[in-house]
Scaffold this active site. Structure first.
Site, mmCIF file in Angstrom:
data_model
loop_
_atom_site.group_PDB
_atom_site.id
_atom_site.type_symbol
_atom_site.label_atom_id
_atom_site.label_comp_id
_atom_site.label_asym_id
_atom_site.label_seq_id
_atom_site.Cartn_x
_atom_site.Cartn_y
_atom_site.Cartn_z
ATOM 1 C CB SER A 182 -8.247 74.251 19.369
ATOM 2 O OG SER A 182 -7.387 74.836 20.314
ATOM 3 C CE LYS A 185 -9.765 74.329 23.509
ATOM 4 N NZ LYS A 185 -8.559 74.488 22.692
ATOM 5 C CB SER A 239 -10.641 77.809 20.785
ATOM 6 O OG SER A 239 -9.843 76.674 20.550
ATOM 7 C CE LYS A 344 -12.535 74.278 19.242
ATOM 8 N NZ LYS A 344 -11.852 75.483 18.750
#
Length: 399
Positions: A182, A185, A239, A344
């Protein structure tokens, strides 16, 4: 003698007869006067008397009927009054019952609302306690030495770079190209923000956004409508895969154009070891290197919206007719002793536990990249270890 006796009787009776004669005609006359029809049935007086009597009888009957009607009317009026009163009483009873039901309904709604709020507060407190325990568990005690700290790192790849000078401050197995889960993203957010698409435009989660690759779950049920800003917020902070996929699907030209824009942006940033095939990171074919991810962190830090959304502690949105609370997947954003500007997390089996951050440590902005860590909280522990390493004068002298 006999003659004398008869004469005496006659003499005595004559006055009596005269007296009776005087009386009887007067009585008869009075009777006749009282009832002229007895004296002469055809006389005008008799006819007049009969007419009066006849007139009086209907009048009496009419009066009697009128009185009877008045009595009935009064009775009916009383009955009507009683019925009206009864209806009013019934109406009042119904009104009271309705008011009582409304009050009961309001109390029930209020009770449910209080119960719901209490439940939410209870869940929030329970979650906060769990987060506090997890945070405490994720903060490893200081090791005996810098070397011991380095040896305790559980991430296969660890990389720290000073973004102002581009100096590499720490590197462990940094010459790799790995699945980044992820972390993808961040590029998704960069493409959306730079496309200047309206953040208030409403987007809807559809069946196309459901994960059929890893079969992950989501609280964003099909049919959920959120604006683009909220979708971006949840994609970065929590997420949310469906939110990230919806962002790509609603890009001009659809998903193929969006993925092409991701790879074009990577090339423009000099990320030569990076490649994307979708916007969520669920595919292990989304790959990058630690040095490329440092470039991505630098670019993301120049977009205030990405900074705010990726470091937000929690956020509430309305999903399926109820307010849902979403939290940041990085526990460190809630730690007051950390100054984090971009954050993140990521995880799939092929990538392991991943974490990238742009944080200010020792007065400098550094890009921190941790890939393929084993254990749910190990990436957090490794970030704490790396900061302790950087804060050590001995370690900095060695570097």
């Amino acid at each position: 003698m006999v003659f004398f006796w008869k004469r005496a009787v006659a003499t005595a009776l004559v006055p009596l007869a005269l007296a009776l004669g005087t009386l009887l005609p007067g009585g008869a006359h009075a009777a006749k006067a009282a009832d002229p029809c007895k004296a002469n049935a055809k006389s005008a007086t008799c006819k007049a008397t009969k007419a009066k009597t006849t007139a009086k009888k209907p009048a009496a009957k009419t009066a009697s009927k009128t009185a009877s009607k008045k009595t009935v009317s009064k009775a009916s009026s009383k009955a009507t009054t009683k019925k009206t009163a009864s209806k009013k009483t019934a109406a009042k009873t119904v009104t009271k019952k309705t008011a009582s039901k409304k009050r009961a309904s309001k109390k029930t709604v209020a009770s449910k609302s209080k119960s719901r709020k209490s439940s939410i507060v209870h869940r929030q407190r329970a979650h906060a306690r769990a987060q506090a325990r997890a945070s405490a568990a994720a903060l490893p005690p200081p090791a005996a030495s810098v070397r011991a700290e380095i040896e305790a790192l559980r991430s296969t790849t660890a990389y720290v770079q000073d973004l102002e000078t581009s100096t590499v401050l720490f590197a462990k197995n940094d010459n790799v190209v790995r699945p980044i889960a992820s972390i993808s993203k961040l590029m998704t957010a960069l493409v959306v923000v730079d496309a200047n698409q309206p953040m208030d435009q409403m987007l809807e989660i559809t069946d196309d956004d459901v994960d059929t690759l890893k079969h992950t779950t989501s609280r964003l049920v099909v049919g959920t409508r959120l604006n683009r800003g909220d979708m971006l917020h949840l994609a970065l902070m929590s997420s949310e895969n469906r939110a990230a996929h919806a962002l790509g699907r609603n890009y001009p030209g659809g998903m193929p154009a969006f993925v092409e824009a991701m790879n074009r942006k990577a090339r423009a940033l000099g990320m030569s070891n990076t490649h994307f095939i979708e916007p969520t990171g669920l595919s292990s074919q989304n790959v990058s290197s630690p040095r490329d991810l440092a470039r991505l962190l630098r670019a993301a830090s120049q977009r205030p919206l990405i900074h705010r959304y990726s470091t937000d502690d929690q956020y509430e949105v309305d999903v399926a007719n109820r307010t849902q609370l979403f939290r940041n997947t990085n526990l460190l954003v809630r730690k007051s002793d950390w100054d984090i500007k971009i954050s993140k997390t990521g995880y799939i089996n092929e990538a392991g536990e991943c974490l990238v951050m742009l944080a200010r440590i020792n007065g400098r902005d550094v890009a921190m990249v941790l890939l393929d860590s084993q254990g749910k909280l190990s990436r957090i522990g490794d970030a704490v270890r790396l900061r302790r390493i950087l804060q050590s004068d001995v370690a900095m002298a060695m570097l």
